[in-house]
Design an enzyme around this catalytic site. Sequence first.
Site, PDB file in Angstrom:
ATOM      1  N   LYS A 216     -52.997 110.074 -30.066  1.00 40.18           N
ATOM      2  CA  LYS A 216     -53.902 110.661 -31.299  1.00 40.18           C
ATOM      3  C   LYS A 216     -55.407 110.018 -29.855  1.00 40.18           C
ATOM      4  CE  LYS A 216     -53.317 106.089 -32.901  1.00 40.18           C
ATOM      5  NZ  LYS A 216     -53.520 104.632 -33.837  1.00 40.18           N
TER       6      LYS A 216
ATOM      7  N   THR B 169     -64.957 104.047 -40.020  1.00 44.64           N
ATOM      8  CA  THR B 169     -63.260 104.251 -39.508  1.00 44.64           C
ATOM      9  C   THR B 169     -62.465 103.109 -39.061  1.00 44.64           C
ATOM     10  OG1 THR B 169     -64.150 103.887 -37.042  1.00 44.64           O
ATOM     11  CG2 THR B 169     -63.994 106.507 -38.851  1.00 44.64           C
TER      12      THR B 169
ATOM     13  N   GLY C 187     -59.849 100.712 -39.220  1.00 46.93           N
ATOM     14  CA  GLY C 187     -58.382 100.872 -39.608  1.00 46.93           C
ATOM     15  C   GLY C 187     -57.863 102.400 -39.455  1.00 46.93           C
ATOM     16  N   THR C 188     -58.058 103.506 -39.021  1.00 46.80           N
ATOM     17  CA  THR C 188     -57.619 104.373 -39.080  1.00 46.80           C
ATOM     18  C   THR C 188     -56.201 104.031 -38.532  1.00 46.80           C
ATOM     19  OG1 THR C 188     -58.861 104.745 -37.084  1.00 46.80           O
ATOM     20  CG2 THR C 188     -59.784 105.932 -38.898  1.00 46.80           C
ATOM     21  N   GLY C 189     -55.849 103.610 -37.664  1.00 37.49           N
ATOM     22  CA  GLY C 189     -54.343 103.574 -36.486  1.00 37.49           C
ATOM     23  C   GLY C 189     -53.855 102.777 -37.994  1.00 37.49           C
ATOM     24  N   CYS C 190     -54.211 101.359 -38.260  1.00 35.83           N
ATOM     25  CA  CYS C 190     -52.843 101.043 -39.512  1.00 35.83           C
ATOM     26  C   CYS C 190     -52.459 102.202 -40.367  1.00 35.83           C
ATOM     27  CB  CYS C 190     -53.761  99.853 -40.131  1.00 35.83           C
ATOM     28  SG  CYS C 190     -54.152  99.164 -38.660  1.00 35.83           S
TER      29      CYS C 190
END
Length: 269
Positions: free
Chosen positions: A176, A207, A209-212
């Site tokens: 990412k 932003t 929580g984007t990875g989860c």
Amino acid sequence: MTAAPPRVLTVAGSDSGGGAGIQADLKTMLALGVHGMSVITAVTAQNSLGVQGAWELPVEAVRAQYRSVVDDIGVQAVKTGMLASAELVEAVAGLIAGTDAPAVVDPVGVSKHGDALLAASALDAVRTELLPAATVATPNLDEVARLTGVRVLSEEQLPEAAAAVLAYGPKWVLIKGGHLDGDAVDLLTDGTEEHWLRAPRHDNRHTHGTGCTLASAIAARLAKGRTVPEAVADAKEYVTGAIAAGFALGGGIGPVDHGWALRKPHAAG
């Protein structure tokens, strides 16, 4: 009687503020039409300003939750998130390796606010046990640096980072590149084929929580039978929309909007 939707299990920590972790995972799964189930690995006291406290659950509690779900209900995909200690990493790696379903591993190291969520002593277990069990690993650039020592400063270095992570054994890796300048560009590869995913960068600081959310969206698509490249492309589109719709909450960084796709039925398909 209505048939059950595809089932996805998230193995992750709880975010009391609702923007990341188990809460983000389950919201994403609902939005994308799968039945979300959970194994809670840790409880955090967390809000828009950061993580005020974290309490790891015992390995036996994590293992019992996992076996309860998988042995009775079954799963079509598993997603892992916050696994705070080497003991938890090892236990979860063994569980997903023994489960006949694709596994999306988000090797969570720090929170959006810079709070450590993985003990340094657990890094070796992530490398040697968790990553080899992954169908798709989804590290961000900070996590790549911690795991491999490769520090990415430009888009041209993404293939080097991907190769370094693939060396630990996941079938696919999604690097990412959201922390780079310019468009939000990610690289998905299995070492043979490369898929570059680009999206415009939204001027939105909310932003959390984007990875989860991205990892859960990938797992949801895999549970519906998509290929890895299809699942990742769909998930990228979903999370890009969620970032665009992110909103302020509290005094710090707000969450992405997991429900945006529910208000746009054509986007949730």
